[in-house]
Design an enzyme around this catalytic site. Structure first.
Site, PDB file in Angstrom:
ATOM      1  N   LYS A  21      14.510  -4.966  -0.974  1.00  0.00           N
ATOM      2  CA  LYS A  21      14.282  -6.147  -0.819  1.00  0.00           C
ATOM      3  C   LYS A  21      15.664  -7.067  -0.803  1.00  0.00           C
ATOM      4  CE  LYS A  21      11.994  -6.639  -4.481  1.00  0.00           C
ATOM      5  NZ  LYS A  21      12.102  -7.178  -5.824  1.00  0.00           N
ATOM      6  N   ARG A  96       5.620 -13.058  -8.993  1.00  0.00           N
ATOM      7  CA  ARG A  96       5.393 -11.915  -9.192  1.00  0.00           C
ATOM      8  C   ARG A  96       3.921 -11.553  -9.960  1.00  0.00           C
ATOM      9  NH1 ARG A  96      10.915  -9.721  -9.669  1.00  0.00           N
ATOM     10  NH2 ARG A  96      10.634  -7.832 -10.926  1.00  0.00           N
ATOM     11  N   ARG A 135      21.072   3.774  -7.506  1.00  0.00           N
ATOM     12  CA  ARG A 135      21.609   2.350  -7.747  1.00  0.00           C
ATOM     13  C   ARG A 135      22.256   2.468  -9.233  1.00  0.00           C
ATOM     14  NH1 ARG A 135      17.843  -2.880  -7.241  1.00  0.00           N
ATOM     15  NH2 ARG A 135      17.396  -2.386  -9.490  1.00  0.00           N
ATOM     16  N   ARG A 141      23.305  -1.373 -13.480  1.00  0.00           N
ATOM     17  CA  ARG A 141      22.614  -2.438 -13.878  1.00  0.00           C
ATOM     18  C   ARG A 141      21.892  -1.995 -15.505  1.00  0.00           C
ATOM     19  NH1 ARG A 141      18.579  -5.404  -9.822  1.00  0.00           N
ATOM     20  NH2 ARG A 141      17.193  -5.233 -11.431  1.00  0.00           N
ATOM     21  N   ARG A 152       9.026  -1.345 -15.155  1.00  0.00           N
ATOM     22  CA  ARG A 152       9.042  -2.188 -14.109  1.00  0.00           C
ATOM     23  C   ARG A 152       8.359  -1.971 -12.850  1.00  0.00           C
ATOM     24  NH1 ARG A 152      14.745  -1.719 -13.510  1.00  0.00           N
ATOM     25  NH2 ARG A 152      14.959  -2.742 -11.617  1.00  0.00           N
TER      26      ARG A 152
END
Ligand code: ADP
Length: 204
Positions: A21, A96, A135, A141, A152
């Site tokens: 996204k 969301r 990632r 992160r 999540r």
């Protein structure tokens, strides 16, 4: 397109974590000359800068939980009220859940506006997990731990995926196959938006 033509594009991009996204959102926003409004990016910037908002949400993000609808809604309202969002925007990460959909409807409705298209990036859960794991090593992160990733994705499936039913009933959802090269996926999105008559203002 004539010089007097004005175009607006109020867009939302939705997809599971790791669906791409963020990357696609930046490309779409550049092509339509609209700002990306990413709630995750706004929260992370505040955390990095150590603002009061950042301090308030650090633990929530690290756990992979959602920030409250009130706080997030106020933030988005403020951001969408800025002049650069007057002729369009691309939302990433908001709304969301169902409550946020109705908050956004209320806000846009006050301006006689509405979303033009919802781009759903369709990616299987296994692919999402594989991309997020990669990632985690590349970007570090703090919410890309295996526990926070799984949490999540669970929230996405339980709360975010259902908002697509509401938008689907309005006929504004474009489901895009999110597996392929970045350029292929961008082209799929552009083609779907063009079919809705949404005019790109910049050559990208
Ligand atoms: P991802 O899609 O990978 O979870 P985001 O950058 O969209 O990443 O969001 C990161 C975190 O920011 C979320 O896990 C949540 O804590 C917070 N957040 C972002 N958008 C919202 C929202 N609309 N409502 C509540 N919390 C949000």
């Amino acid at each position: 397109m004539t010089a007097s033509a004005t175009s607006t594009a109020r867009l939302l991009i939705v997809g599971p974590q790791g669906s791409g996204k963020g990357t696609q959102g930046v490309r779409i926003a550049a092509a339509y000359d609209i700002p990306v409004v990413s709630t995750g990016d706004i929260f992370r910037a505040n955390i990095k800068e150590g603002t009061p908002l950042g301090k308030q949400v650090t633990a929530i993000l690290d756990a992979g939980d959602l920030v409250s609808d009130e706080l997030t809604g106020a933030l988005v309202r403020d951001r969408l009220s800025q002049p650069d969002a007057a002729s369009g925007f691309l939302l990433d990460g908001y709304p969301r859940n169902a409550a946020q959909v109705s908050d956004l409807d209320g806000f846009l409705g006050e301006q006689g506006a509405a979303l033009d298209a919802v781009i759903l990036l369709d990616v299987p859960r296994e692919e999402s997990i594989a991309r997020l794991t990669l990632r985690a090593t590349e970007q570090g992160r703090t919410d890309d731990t295996p526990e926070a990733i799984a949490h999540r994705l669970d929230i996405y499936e339980a709360q975010t995926a259902p908002i697509l039913d509401a938008y689907g009933a309005r006929g504004i959802v474009d489901t895009i196959d999110g597996v392929g090269s970045l350029d292929e996926i961008t082209e799929r999105i552009f083609a779907a938006l063009a079919l809705r008559g949404l005019v790109r203002t910049a050559a990208v």
